[in-house]
Design a protein around this motif. Structure first.
Motif, PDB file in Angstrom:
ATOM      1  N   SER A 181      -7.593   5.671  -8.964  1.00 50.79           N
ATOM      2  CA  SER A 181      -7.444   5.193  -7.814  1.00 50.79           C
ATOM      3  C   SER A 181      -5.865   4.910  -7.683  1.00 50.79           C
ATOM      4  CB  SER A 181      -8.084   3.717  -7.901  1.00 50.79           C
ATOM      5  OG  SER A 181      -7.725   3.099  -6.744  1.00 50.79           O
ATOM      6  N   PHE A 182      -5.042   4.438  -8.616  1.00 48.10           N
ATOM      7  CA  PHE A 182      -3.781   4.200  -8.608  1.00 48.10           C
ATOM      8  C   PHE A 182      -2.967   5.280  -8.056  1.00 48.10           C
ATOM      9  CE2 PHE A 182       0.471   4.211 -10.203  1.00 48.10           C
ATOM     10  CZ  PHE A 182       1.071   3.193  -9.813  1.00 48.10           C
ATOM     11  N   LEU A 183      -3.320   6.476  -8.831  1.00 48.15           N
ATOM     12  CA  LEU A 183      -2.743   7.858  -8.633  1.00 48.15           C
ATOM     13  C   LEU A 183      -2.875   8.165  -7.305  1.00 48.15           C
ATOM     14  CD1 LEU A 183      -2.633   9.361 -12.097  1.00 48.15           C
ATOM     15  CD2 LEU A 183      -0.846   8.175 -11.018  1.00 48.15           C
ATOM     16  N   ASN A 184      -4.318   8.193  -6.896  1.00 48.93           N
ATOM     17  CA  ASN A 184      -4.553   8.930  -5.637  1.00 48.93           C
ATOM     18  C   ASN A 184      -3.940   8.082  -4.477  1.00 48.93           C
ATOM     19  OD1 ASN A 184      -6.406  10.855  -6.642  1.00 48.93           O
ATOM     20  ND2 ASN A 184      -8.133   9.607  -6.434  1.00 48.93           N
ATOM     21  N   ASN A 185      -3.830   6.644  -4.575  1.00 51.60           N
ATOM     22  CA  ASN A 185      -3.015   5.945  -3.723  1.00 51.60           C
ATOM     23  C   ASN A 185      -1.645   6.546  -3.342  1.00 51.60           C
ATOM     24  OD1 ASN A 185      -5.304   4.196  -2.434  1.00 51.60           O
ATOM     25  ND2 ASN A 185      -4.901   2.602  -4.350  1.00 51.60           N
ATOM     26  N   LYS A 186      -1.032   6.844  -4.590  1.00 47.36           N
ATOM     27  CA  LYS A 186       0.235   7.162  -4.719  1.00 47.36           C
ATOM     28  C   LYS A 186       0.426   8.545  -4.247  1.00 47.36           C
ATOM     29  CE  LYS A 186       3.702   8.578  -8.150  1.00 47.36           C
ATOM     30  NZ  LYS A 186       3.607  10.089  -7.774  1.00 47.36           N
ATOM     31  N   GLY A 187      -0.671   9.356  -3.790  1.00 49.82           N
ATOM     32  CA  GLY A 187      -0.435  10.527  -3.205  1.00 49.82           C
ATOM     33  C   GLY A 187      -0.702  11.820  -4.233  1.00 49.82           C
ATOM     34  N   THR A 188      -0.971  11.542  -5.593  1.00 51.82           N
ATOM     35  CA  THR A 188      -1.362  12.520  -6.479  1.00 51.82           C
ATOM     36  C   THR A 188      -2.849  12.745  -6.430  1.00 51.82           C
ATOM     37  OG1 THR A 188       0.397  11.676  -7.917  1.00 51.82           O
ATOM     38  CG2 THR A 188      -1.318  13.100  -8.746  1.00 51.82           C
ATOM     39  N   THR A 189      -3.493  13.893  -6.300  1.00 45.99           N
ATOM     40  CA  THR A 189      -4.780  14.107  -6.056  1.00 45.99           C
ATOM     41  C   THR A 189      -5.378  14.369  -7.826  1.00 45.99           C
ATOM     42  OG1 THR A 189      -4.779  14.910  -3.921  1.00 45.99           O
ATOM     43  CG2 THR A 189      -6.757  15.424  -5.164  1.00 45.99           C
TER      44      THR A 189
END
Length: 628
Positions: free
Chosen positions: A27-35
């Motif tokens: 969730s943290f990385l997806n929010n950052k823009g990393t899929t």
């Protein structure tokens, strides 16, 4: 520096290392823009891995791992509706975090009215400083200066006699020569009579021989809204935007005492008396000012039972409510006006007024119901963020308990009880830095160890090492908030921690913290386990039993000491050696102070103990009068 290999940078490995569930990392990385998908062997880039480690390390305990970008902080807009009206609305990550962290702090009788971003102003100034360093006193330096502080104008022969050297002047002469060379003492007359100089009185206070001053530049961060805020450097440690306006804070740059106060926290290589650094002069370097402003978020609440407003400051860089900045905001009229003006501008535009929130009859009745159903005293007992990790049950392995104790020593404000059967020299030496830090923080430290339980070779031997016992006794003499006692035979390992006067926790298990030490990087160490236990009525009962046993043992040891000294003083021909006399005076002066502390902690609930303590005080006074 260890380089992480590509094989190690999998979601599964990182989850284990950082002790964070994989779904939160995803969730943290997806929010950052990393899929990234929630699969055990999903690869994580070195850049994302380093960001995760940095976030986890910098966040307060129990803060959720939520990605907040600098752009989100920069573009945050004022919120003018209470969360109760739109709790189901989609919130940004920053808003979610603000409401979550605020929920740990604010009483239930406060309702969020809105929040607004604002810029906190501060500046950095450069000084040219003249400072001196120092060399720590030896035992003889300490003794001679102590003697001269009590009775000045002593000759070399007097000092040699008082030090126990009789007519042998060689050692006393070397001590005096060194102290004269360092300007600590001076002599007059023939034979010379020595006394402390003005510099010597200061050096004696800090137990340091200060050296001639040197000059060096240094910087200070100065808070615009609270110039006396000595923690400005650590609070404003994020890269800040340079302000376009030169707003000089109301700070007297010629006041050396104010500069020292800031420097003691911000420039410790220039001024830190306890370490031997003394700032003597400080001159502001012309045109050295740099002006900054840092973006924070103010949360404005309404106190329902008084219909007044309160302010909370959220630090988006540390991702938590900032208690120091909140306190400053509540006491600075200028800052409050700035925050409220910013909020009102937006509130008026959207039809919401801060001073006059429109409420219907139903809403007013609901507010009253909240106030009447909540015990106001209880609502004020919000748990400090730093206490939360210690207030739930957990099972800790060997290394986890080592780390837990390091954090505990930093956090505990009131009392810390270490109850372990053995105290071994090597392990106790590893604990000294933490114990001394807690003592400096005014925490009451109580250490209890067991009588010989048959595991020591000689019947009269102690279950505490000789060097450890020397240190225990010296700490007890030097500090009025440190106590130790030998209790009747036991083999338990317990810690009772009073975080402050309200919150407390307990630890129990197999790890003997005072006789067993393991380095956090060590491998193949002995497995131990300690459980963090939520404080209960049962804990209260057990603690009271150990507390009673401790004070009885402590009083017994003190009475025995008094009996020995009273017996010696009763012999007409007996004479204390000078050095012993000085130590005895210091011991009983400190002990008399400690008795007052003991009365507060033990005597208030037990009239017999209070009576015993009063009798001991009387006996100490009598012994002091006889030690001339």
């Amino acid at each position: 520096m260890k380089v992480e290999t590509k094989e190690q940078l999998t979601l599964q490995n990182i989850s284990k290392e950082l002790r964070i569930p994989s779904e939160i990392i995803v969730s943290f990385l997806n929010n950052k823009g990393t899929t990234i998908e929630n699969l055990p062997y999903e690869k994580v880039t070195a850049e994302d891995y380093n960001l995760l480690k940095k976030e986890v390390k910098s966040l307060p305990a129990n803060t959720p791992l939520i990605f907040i970008s600098d752009e989100e902080i920069k573009n945050f807009k004022p919120v003018t509706k209470p969360i109760e009206f739109w709790a189901d609305s989609p919130l940004s990550n920053l808003e979610k975090l603000i409401y979550r962290q605020l929920s740990f702090e604010k009483p239930k009788t406060e309702r969020v009215v809105g929040m607004t971003p604002f810029n906190w102003k501060f500046c950095k100034a450069k000084f040219s400083g003249k400072f001196s360093t120092g060399q720590r006193f030896t035992l003889f330096d300490d003794t001679v200066t102590e003697l001269l502080s009590i009775k000045p104008n002593q000759t070399l022969l007097d000092l040699a006699d008082l030090l126990g050297f009789g007519t042998d002047l060689s050692i006393a002469n070397e001590i005096v020569k060194d102290l004269k060379l360092n300007g600590v003492i001076s002599g007059v007359g023939t034979p010379e009579q020595y006394s402390l100089t003005e510099k010597g009185k200061s050096d004696h206070q800090y137990r340091t021989k200060s050296k001639p001053p040197t000059t060096s530049p240094f910087e200070l961060f100065i808070d615009y809204y609270n110039p006396a805020n000595k923690f400005a450097k650590s609070l404003f440690n994020h890269e800040a935007k340079v302000s376009s306006k030169e707003l000089k804070p109301a700070f007297d740059f010629s006041d050396i005492e104010k500069i020292k106060s800031l420097a003691e926290e911000q420039a410790q290589n220039i001024h830190l008396p306890k370490a031997g650094f003394f700032l003597q002069e400080a001159n502001l370097i012309e045109n050295s000012f740099e002006y900054f402003q840092l973006r924070y978020i103010a949360v404005i609440t309404e106190i329902l039972d008084t219909n007044t407003n309160n302010i909370w400051i959220f630090d988006p860089y540390k991702k938590d409510i900032s208690r120091p900045l909140t306190q400053i905001a509540r006491t600075s009229e200028e800052l409050q006006k700035s925050i409220k003006d910013s909020f009102l501008t937006e509130a008026k535009a959207s039809g919401e007024l801060l001073e006059s929130v429109q409420k219907d009859v139903e809403q007013i009745e609901f507010d009253k119901a909240i106030v009447s159903s909540i015990n106001i005293d209880d609502s004020q007992k919000s748990v400090p963020e730093s206490f939360k990790p210690f207030l739930s049950y957990d099972s800790l392995n060997t290394v986890e308990f080592e780390l837990e104790m390091e954090k505990l020593f930093d956090t505990v404000k009131h009392q810390l009880w270490l109850i372990f059967p053995w105290v071994k020299d090597g392990a106790f030496a590893q604990r000294l830095a933490l114990i001394r830090k807690a003592i400096r923080n005014k925490t009451m430290i109580f250490i209890a160890f067991s009588e010989n339980e048959g595991m020591v070779r000689k019947p009269n031997d102690k279950m505490v090492g000789e060097r450890a016992m020397e240190i225990l006794e010296q700490l007890s003499i030097d500090h009025t908030n440190f106590f130790f006692a030998e209790l009747s035979k036991f083999h338990e390992k317990r810690v009772f921690a009073f975080l402050d006067d309200k919150f407390k926790c307990e630890y129990s298990g197999s790890q003997n913290y005072l006789s067993f030490y393991v380095d956090k990087s060590e491998k193949g160490f002995r497995r131990e386990n300690m459980k963090r236990i939520v404080w209960s009525d049962k804990t209260d009962e057990e603690f009271e039993l150990r507390k009673d046993e401790f004070i009885n043992s402590y009083l017994k040891r003190l009475n025995q000491q008094l009996q020995r000294d009273e017996a010696q003083l009763a012999v007409p021909t007996f004479k204390f050696e000078a050095l012993v006399k000085v130590k005895k005076k210091m011991f009983y002066e400190k002990t008399k102070e400690k008795i007052e502390s003991v009365k507060r902690y033990f005597g208030s609930d037990d009239t017999d103990i209070e009576k015993s303590l009063t009798e001991i005080q009387t006996r100490i006074t009598i012994v002091q009068q006889k030690i001339k």
